[in-house]
Design a protein around this motif. Structure first.
Motif, mmCIF file in Angstrom:
data_model
loop_
_atom_site.group_PDB
_atom_site.id
_atom_site.type_symbol
_atom_site.label_atom_id
_atom_site.label_comp_id
_atom_site.label_asym_id
_atom_site.label_seq_id
_atom_site.Cartn_x
_atom_site.Cartn_y
_atom_site.Cartn_z
ATOM 1 N N ALA A 44 0.831 -1.213 0.000
ATOM 2 C CA ALA A 44 0.000 0.000 0.000
ATOM 3 C C ALA A 44 0.858 1.253 0.000
ATOM 4 C CB ALA A 44 -0.924 -0.011 1.210
ATOM 5 N N VAL A 45 1.915 1.251 0.829
ATOM 6 C CA VAL A 45 2.814 2.416 0.884
ATOM 7 C C VAL A 45 3.482 2.629 -0.472
ATOM 8 C CG1 VAL A 45 4.954 3.293 1.886
ATOM 9 C CG2 VAL A 45 3.214 2.268 3.359
ATOM 10 N N TYR A 46 3.909 1.546 -1.106
ATOM 11 C CA TYR A 46 4.575 1.669 -2.406
ATOM 12 C C TYR A 46 3.630 2.230 -3.467
ATOM 13 C CZ TYR A 46 7.611 0.521 -6.325
ATOM 14 O OH TYR A 46 8.399 0.601 -7.428
ATOM 15 N N LEU A 47 2.395 1.748 -3.459
ATOM 16 C CA LEU A 47 1.430 2.230 -4.448
ATOM 17 C C LEU A 47 1.049 3.691 -4.214
ATOM 18 C CD1 LEU A 47 -0.883 -0.900 -4.722
ATOM 19 C CD2 LEU A 47 0.600 0.012 -6.515
ATOM 20 N N LEU A 48 1.170 4.148 -2.968
ATOM 21 C CA LEU A 48 0.813 5.533 -2.641
ATOM 22 C C LEU A 48 2.019 6.474 -2.680
ATOM 23 C CD1 LEU A 48 -1.655 4.920 0.341
ATOM 24 C CD2 LEU A 48 -2.247 5.577 -1.990
ATOM 25 N N LYS A 49 3.194 5.953 -3.058
ATOM 26 C CA LYS A 49 4.397 6.794 -3.025
ATOM 27 C C LYS A 49 4.329 7.953 -4.005
ATOM 28 C CE LYS A 49 7.303 4.215 -6.302
ATOM 29 N NZ LYS A 49 7.665 5.320 -7.183
ATOM 30 N N ASP A 50 3.484 7.808 -5.066
ATOM 31 C CA ASP A 50 3.351 8.909 -6.027
ATOM 32 C C ASP A 50 2.766 10.151 -5.369
ATOM 33 O OD1 ASP A 50 4.400 7.346 -8.004
ATOM 34 O OD2 ASP A 50 2.469 6.753 -8.841
ATOM 35 N N ILE A 51 1.965 9.961 -4.324
ATOM 36 C CA ILE A 51 1.398 11.111 -3.612
ATOM 37 C C ILE A 51 2.503 11.894 -2.915
ATOM 38 C CG2 ILE A 51 -0.166 11.795 -1.736
ATOM 39 C CD1 ILE A 51 -1.851 9.353 -2.386
ATOM 40 N N LEU A 52 3.489 11.176 -2.378
ATOM 41 C CA LEU A 52 4.603 11.840 -1.699
ATOM 42 C C LEU A 52 5.542 12.533 -2.677
ATOM 43 C CD1 LEU A 52 5.491 9.003 0.853
ATOM 44 C CD2 LEU A 52 4.142 11.064 1.269
#
Length: 361
Positions: free
Chosen positions: A138-146
């Motif tokens: 989940a963190v990897y998939l959301l890394k684009d937000i960061l």
């Protein structure tokens, strides 16, 4: 001539960049990252000296990365399927190929990681790691937000990773195919035109080729004599006309210049055919005007010029006819105080050094 700096070719036919002109990057940062990864693995082994444990979790995390990459590709497939007709000509096979193509080394690493995982994993207690793995995914998939990979240098690096689709390479292809290949085509005979010119004007060219100037600052004045005290314009070569892209009798011609210099006690004139790479004039106007994308072009100007130079020289080198009739000179056109160098001095210095290299070879 002491402050004149340009990209030279050494005795091994390799380009040598002066310190003032940025060369193509060598991806050293990627090597550093690989080294750090090895250090991390060694540190993990020191903290937990079990090769089986390290291999098990290393292979497990690799498989998680493969699974995440597959999920990301599925999301791209779902979006691109809407454009199956307009972008993929109704070819589902083409869409699948574009989305799911994988490299041979990726296949090898996947099977190696799978093999280690199947041998080392404890299936009875392995489910205890599932929540951690799902959180990791989940963190990897959301890394684009960061946007951790969004920083100015990263955009510069992407330019050289675009496999010729960047703006600098694009205008190099346009200049080569849309101008040089037409104007210097063997059937129209640049060498023949120069030999006719020599006979009619009773002069001699230094070489039967066109010198294309690529200034680092992008400044391309209307004529070479405006930036040189030793250059004079001469009669142009005979033009050629072609019908191209709806333009009837489009005119193509090359400028001729004479460079004044002293040889012993005599004043001499050296005749050359030279011009600026005209797409750089447009790029200079884009970077100096306020408009769409201008700030980005200004920020990454050196990368774009480098891509233009590398692509253009490669295209010329790949064509034997062009390699013998065209040469690109990439140079620093401003001194430390901001004054322009004398282009005549630049060309003269280059030709003198080239002659010495030919005599030594």
């Amino acid at each position: 001539m002491d402050q004149i700096e340009y990209v030279r070719t050494n005795s091994k036919n390799r380009r040598v960049f002066p310190k003032s002109i940025p060369p193509e990057r060598q991806n050293e940062a990627r090597s550093y990252q690989h080294l750090i990864a090895i250090v991390f693995l060694l540190l993990a082994f020191v903290l937990y000296p079990s090769a089986g444990f390290i291999l098990k979790y290393f292979s497990l995390f690799l498989l998680v990365l493969f699974a995440i990459a597959f999920v990301k590709r599925l999301t791209h497939f779902a979006e691109e399927y809407k454009y199956l007709h307009c972008r993929y000509n109704d070819s589902l096979h083409l869409l699948i190929n574009d989305v799911f193509t994988i490299l041979p080394r990726q296949i090898s690493i996947f099977f190696a990681a799978s093999s280690v995982f199947l041998l080392a994993y404890n299936w009875e207690t392995g489910h205890e790691n599932l929540p951690m793995l799902l959180i990791l995914a989940a963190v990897y998939l959301l890394k684009d937000i960061l946007k951790l990979d969004d920083y100015p240098l990263r955009y510069s690096l992407r330019i050289s990773d675009m496999m010729g689709l960047d703006y600098g390479s694009g205008i190099a292809h346009s200049f080569y195919h849309g101008y040089l290949k037409i104007n210097l085509a063997p059937e129209d005979g640049l060498k023949d035109k120069m030999m006719i010119y020599e006979a009619e004007e009773n002069v001699n060219f230094h070489q039967h080729k066109l010198y294309v100037l690529v200034p680092l600052s992008l400044y391309c004045p209307p004529t070479l004599e405006s930036v040189s005290s030793r250059i004079e314009k001469a009669k142009t070569l005979d033009p050629i006309t072609k019908n191209r892209a709806g333009v009837i009798n489009r005119v193509y011609k090359n400028a001729v210049y004479k460079i004044n210099y002293t040889s012993g006690n005599q004043q001499e004139k050296l005749y050359i055919c030279a011009e600026y790479a005209t797409p750089l004039k447009t790029l200079d106007e884009v970077t100096n005007k306020t408009g769409l994308h201008s700030e980005y072009y200004k920020k990454h100007k050196s990368e774009l010029i480098n891509q233009f130079y590398e692509t253009l020289t490669s295209l010329i080198a790949e064509d034997p006819d062009m390699a013998n009739t065209c040469e690109v000179i990439y140079y620093k056109d401003k001194k430390a105080n901001g004054d322009l160098i004398d282009v005549g001095d630049l060309i003269l210095k280059k030709l003198i050094l080239d002659n010495r290299r030919m005599l030594q070879s």
